[in-house]
Design an enzyme around this catalytic site. Structure first.
Site, PDB file in Angstrom:
ATOM      1  N   CYS A 102      -1.441  10.892   2.641  1.00 47.15           N
ATOM      2  CA  CYS A 102      -1.924  10.633   1.289  1.00 47.15           C
ATOM      3  C   CYS A 102      -1.828  11.917   0.465  1.00 47.15           C
ATOM      4  O   CYS A 102      -2.138  13.010   0.959  1.00 47.15           O
ATOM      5  CB  CYS A 102      -3.377  10.160   1.346  1.00 47.15           C
ATOM      6  N   HIS A 130     -12.762  12.300  13.054  1.00 39.76           N
ATOM      7  CA  HIS A 130     -11.897  11.571  12.110  1.00 39.76           C
ATOM      8  C   HIS A 130     -10.576  12.320  11.968  1.00 39.76           C
ATOM      9  O   HIS A 130     -10.552  13.550  11.879  1.00 39.76           O
ATOM     10  CB  HIS A 130     -12.582  11.473  10.745  1.00 39.76           C
ATOM     11  N   GLU A 132      -8.535  12.742   9.522  1.00 40.38           N
ATOM     12  CA  GLU A 132      -8.400  13.564   8.316  1.00 40.38           C
ATOM     13  C   GLU A 132      -9.131  14.890   8.494  1.00 40.38           C
ATOM     14  O   GLU A 132      -8.615  15.951   8.131  1.00 40.38           O
ATOM     15  CB  GLU A 132      -8.938  12.828   7.091  1.00 40.38           C
ATOM     16  N   ASN A 226     -14.279   5.115   4.664  1.00 46.19           N
ATOM     17  CA  ASN A 226     -14.626   4.752   3.284  1.00 46.19           C
ATOM     18  C   ASN A 226     -15.274   3.374   3.219  1.00 46.19           C
ATOM     19  O   ASN A 226     -16.139   3.127   2.379  1.00 46.19           O
ATOM     20  CB  ASN A 226     -13.401   4.868   2.362  1.00 46.19           C
ATOM     21  N   SER A 269      -8.390   0.574   2.606  1.00 43.61           N
ATOM     22  CA  SER A 269      -7.312   0.225   3.534  1.00 43.61           C
ATOM     23  C   SER A 269      -7.383  -1.238   3.976  1.00 43.61           C
ATOM     24  O   SER A 269      -6.725  -1.639   4.929  1.00 43.61           O
ATOM     25  CB  SER A 269      -7.365   1.142   4.770  1.00 43.61           C
TER      26      SER A 269
END
Length: 307
Positions: A102, A130, A132, A226, A269
């Site tokens: 992203c 996670h 990310e 999220n 997502s």
């Protein structure tokens, strides 16, 4: 039943980009593997596997460790990004690297690198394990510090200078609280909040929905940070029942008894098709009409649609 389809909901631009990149490499003449879940939604993972794109994932393994399971062909870096070491190792193995990171994640990585060069340590607000957060911390494991709570802030050296930033999918309200706390106890800290716009506006929309809603349904995969944050914000902001489900298959009609007004949202997502299917079902649901109870089947060929 009255239904509010919370806007915005569904795919963000980063998810659309990642899915489209993966689809472009379907039916390749060499094996195509994804390093982890392309985005955090199992329905999408399954749909891509039906196109011959294999997701390599194992709980507890880092992206570097997952690379050991790929020996040839193409490897797709997921929307969550990855550290430079992952790119280097993949190329050393002779793999063709396809980057579906992203752009907001790349922006945060660039910020971290810039501030490290300027002499700052980084306080990175994120979720343990996670992907990310893993990618961000791997930029410099000595000077990028994972912050999951106020206790973590209390344990850093107060004599150093810091920049505080965050995983893009964190709750903007949690990030605000941690940043304010850091400013109180650390003499030298700059704040660079990096919650992505898609996450921010979805969270604000959930917080501001009608007060007379008596049930809120958040659609998304339990792996999706999220999505989890949307559900948490809904529970903290509204005095009604809140449920997080992956699809209509998990919707329990008992939840709908004596309910008049439902709100539905979804993680960034979550396939739009799955959310729209739930909204359509709720609109036709009538507690006094058993013929409205049966739920439709999920059509797998619609999962990867962007609209």
């Amino acid at each position: 039943m009255k239904v509010l389809g919370v806007v915005p909901r569904g795919y963000c631009k980063g998810v659309v980009k990642a899915i489209n990149i993966a689809k472009q490499h379907a039916n390749s003449d060499v094996p195509v593997s994804i390093l982890g879940m392309i985005v955090h939604n199992q329905y999408i993972v399954n749909a891509l596997e039906d196109l011959g794109i294999n997701s390599i994932d194992s709980k507890g393994k880092t992206r570097l460790e997952l690379l050991d399971e790929i020996d040839q062909g193409k490897v797709i870096i997921t929307a969550h990004g990855a550290g430079q070491g992952v790119f280097d190792k993949a190329r050393e193995k002779g793999l063709e690297v396809i980057d579906a990171s992203c752009l907001d994640v790349i922006k945060t990585h660039n910020l971290i690198k810039e501030k490290l060069k300027a002499g700052f340590d980084i306080l990175y607000i994120g979720k343990t394990g996670h992907p990310e957060a893993e990618g961000a911390i791997s930029i410099d494991q000595e000077r990028v510090h994972l912050i999951t709570s106020k206790k973590d802030i209390e344990q850093v050296d107060p004599n150093r200078k810091y920049v505080m930033t965050n995983q893009t999918t964190m709750s903007l309200y949690d990030v605000y609280d941690l940043c304010e706390y850091a400013k109180k106890i650390l003499p030298d800290v700059e704040i660079e909040k990096e919650t992505c716009t898609a996450t921010k506006i979805r969270q604000e929309a959930i917080r501001n929905i009608d007060e007379d809603v008596d049930i809120i349904i958040i659609v998304g995969d339990p792996h999706s940070n999220n999505t989890q944050k949307l559900a948490a914000i809904a529970r903290n902001s509204h005095h009604c029942d809140v449920y997080m489900i992956e699809s209509i298959d998990e919707l329990d009609t008992n939840w709908l008894k004596n309910k008049q007004y439902a709100a539905v949202s979804s993680g960034a997502s979550t396939p739009t098709y799955l959310t729209n299917q739930i909204i359509a079902y709720l609109k036709q649901f009538d507690e006094n009409d058993p013929s409205s109870y049966p739920k439709p089947a999920i059509e797998k060929d619609k999962i990867l649609n962007n609209g």
